[in-house]
Enzyme design. Structure first.
Site, PDB file in Angstrom:
ATOM      1  N   SER A 114       0.794  -1.237   0.000  1.00  0.00           N
ATOM      2  CA  SER A 114       0.000   0.000   0.000  1.00  0.00           C
ATOM      3  C   SER A 114       0.823   1.284   0.000  1.00  0.00           C
ATOM      4  O   SER A 114       0.257   2.369  -0.086  1.00  0.00           O
ATOM      5  CB  SER A 114      -0.962   0.012   1.189  1.00  0.00           C
ATOM      6  N   LYS A 123       0.094   3.775  -2.610  1.00  0.00           N
ATOM      7  CA  LYS A 123      -0.907   4.844  -2.508  1.00  0.00           C
ATOM      8  C   LYS A 123      -0.289   6.234  -2.376  1.00  0.00           C
ATOM      9  O   LYS A 123      -1.003   7.230  -2.518  1.00  0.00           O
ATOM     10  CB  LYS A 123      -1.853   4.559  -1.333  1.00  0.00           C
ATOM     11  N   SER A 151      -5.774   3.053   4.859  1.00  0.00           N
ATOM     12  CA  SER A 151      -5.245   2.418   3.646  1.00  0.00           C
ATOM     13  C   SER A 151      -6.339   1.719   2.851  1.00  0.00           C
ATOM     14  O   SER A 151      -6.147   0.617   2.316  1.00  0.00           O
ATOM     15  CB  SER A 151      -4.141   1.424   4.017  1.00  0.00           C
TER      16      SER A 151
END
Length: 402
Positions: A84, A87, A144
């Site tokens: 993640s 991101k 997240s």
């Protein structure tokens, strides 16, 4: 007859003075430009010693955000699945969209069937559910949320494919040489990889958008009018002094990843951990790098300098003001009182002078070594005087003397 001869002599004297002035002007241009070339100087950075920090991760890097100077690195250019931490690029594109007024944090985003189907970390968005971009950002940064990331990507670029294409395009623009994005979320996918150095680069770019701190510094919050709780996956936000971001990530393949940012005494650091064996080790590794950076280095902010106006030859006005950028640079901690400066500025410049033209240099030194050079520049533009302007000045001066 005598009067005519007298007038001819006056005209001859004025012509001689005028020719001499123009000849001197050309000579002065050559002298000034030669002098400027002599004053050219390249900045020199500090010497960084690579410490042994004992970090348990496949890749790691520590940089100072303002200058981009690397303070520590370990296998920083090998690409790994980032989970993640992906991101960060998604957030960068969102923040750039906000900065360019293409979207607003008050925009209401409708969730598609595809966005709601995302697995992994999520806030359980339902198809057709609407949520403001502000709340979507909280879900993405704090929890997240994959579903929120996809929903915003579709809203901003029309489709996930278009958003991913822009992610890769932006990576190239930033010089991220070891990065390939296959999705917006960081879910495991063949070929979706990035290096620690590239994560530091995009993290540094994201931190230029100060609005992101409204979200990355949240420890706990809620969505849906308090019905759904959020808790930050980055525990450094609560337990590390000065922590202000940025993003965690973990999957079975990527293991444990982190881009951690912290600010102390005007120094913003970014520590990246790739493929750590456990969550504890990723936070411990980031903490070791940040501790090392804050203990070893400091930021020196350049004070404002005042300069006497610089003479302009052949200009419509006789002087130009000088200025410089209020920059900062990195030094070894404890060396603040050892900094010396040397100012070298031209006595005159030849018109035309464009605003921002280099007319001098300030060198900052420690132990006789230049560690930072900044340009002194013209604060405004000065045009070149015309033939008739020169003639008018000369005539005015001559008759006033007469």
């Amino acid at each position: 007859m005598k009067k005519n001869n007298f007038n001819k002599k006056i005209c001859f004297i004025i012509a001689v003075i005028f020719i001499f002035y123009c000849f001197s002007f050309v000579l002065n241009i050559n002298f000034v430009y030669a002098k400027e070339k002599e004053q050219e100087n390249q900045n020199q950075g500090i010497t960084v010693v690579q410490p042994e920090l004992g970090i348990k991760a496949e890749g790691a890097i520590l940089i100072e955000a303002d200058t981009g100077i690397v303070l520590y690195e370990h296998n920083a250019d090998e690409a790994f699945p980032p989970a993640s931490v992906t991101k960060i690029m998604s957030l960068l594109l969102i923040m750039e969209g906000i900065a360019e007024n293409r979207i607003s944090i008050e925009d209401k985003i409708s969730v598609s069937e595809y966005a709601s189907s995302m697995g992994g970390s999520q806030v359980y968005l339902e198809p057709g559910e609407e949520m403001t971009l502000h709340d979507m950002l909280k879900a993405i940064v704090v929890s997240s949320a994959n579903d929120a990331t996809v929903a915003v990507a579709e809203y901003l670029m029309g489709s996930v494919d278009a958003f991913v294409a822009r992610m890769n395009e932006r990576a190239k623009e930033l010089g991220m040489e070891n990065t390939v994005f296959k999705n917006t979320t960081g879910l495991d996918e063949d070929g979706h990889v990035i290096s620690a150095r590239d994560i530091a680069v995009m993290s540094r770019e994201l931190l230029k958008h100060k609005k992101i701190f409204d979200y990355t510094t949240i420890w706990m919050d809620t969505l849906r009018n308090g019905e759904f709780g959020l808790s930050n996956t980055n525990r450094l936000i609560r337990f590390y002094q000065g922590a202000n971001g940025l993003k965690t990530g973990s999957t079975g393949i990527a293991k444990y990843c982190l881009s951690a940012s912290a600010l102390r005494n005007d120094m913003q650091l970014i520590a990246v951990i790739m493929s750590a064996p456990s969550s504890d080790e990723r936070f411990a590794g980031a903490k070791k790098m940040l501790d090392y950076g804050f203990a070893t280095y400091a930021v020196y902010k350049i004070p404002e300098e005042k300069f006497e106006p610089v003479r302009v030859t052949g200009g419509v006005i006789e002087t130009v003001n000088a200025s410089h950028e209020r920059e900062s640079f990195l030094i070894n901690k404890g060396k603040e009182k050892s900094i010396e400066k040397q100012i070298d500025i031209l006595q005159s410049v030849a018109a035309p002078v464009e605003k921002g033209r280099k007319i001098g240099t300030i060198n900052y030194m420690i132990d006789g070594n230049i560690i930072k050079s900044i340009d002194i520049t013209a604060a405004e533009s000065v045009g070149r005087i015309s033939f008739w302007g020169i003639f008018g000045k000369m005539a005015k001066k001559y008759f006033l003397m007469g």
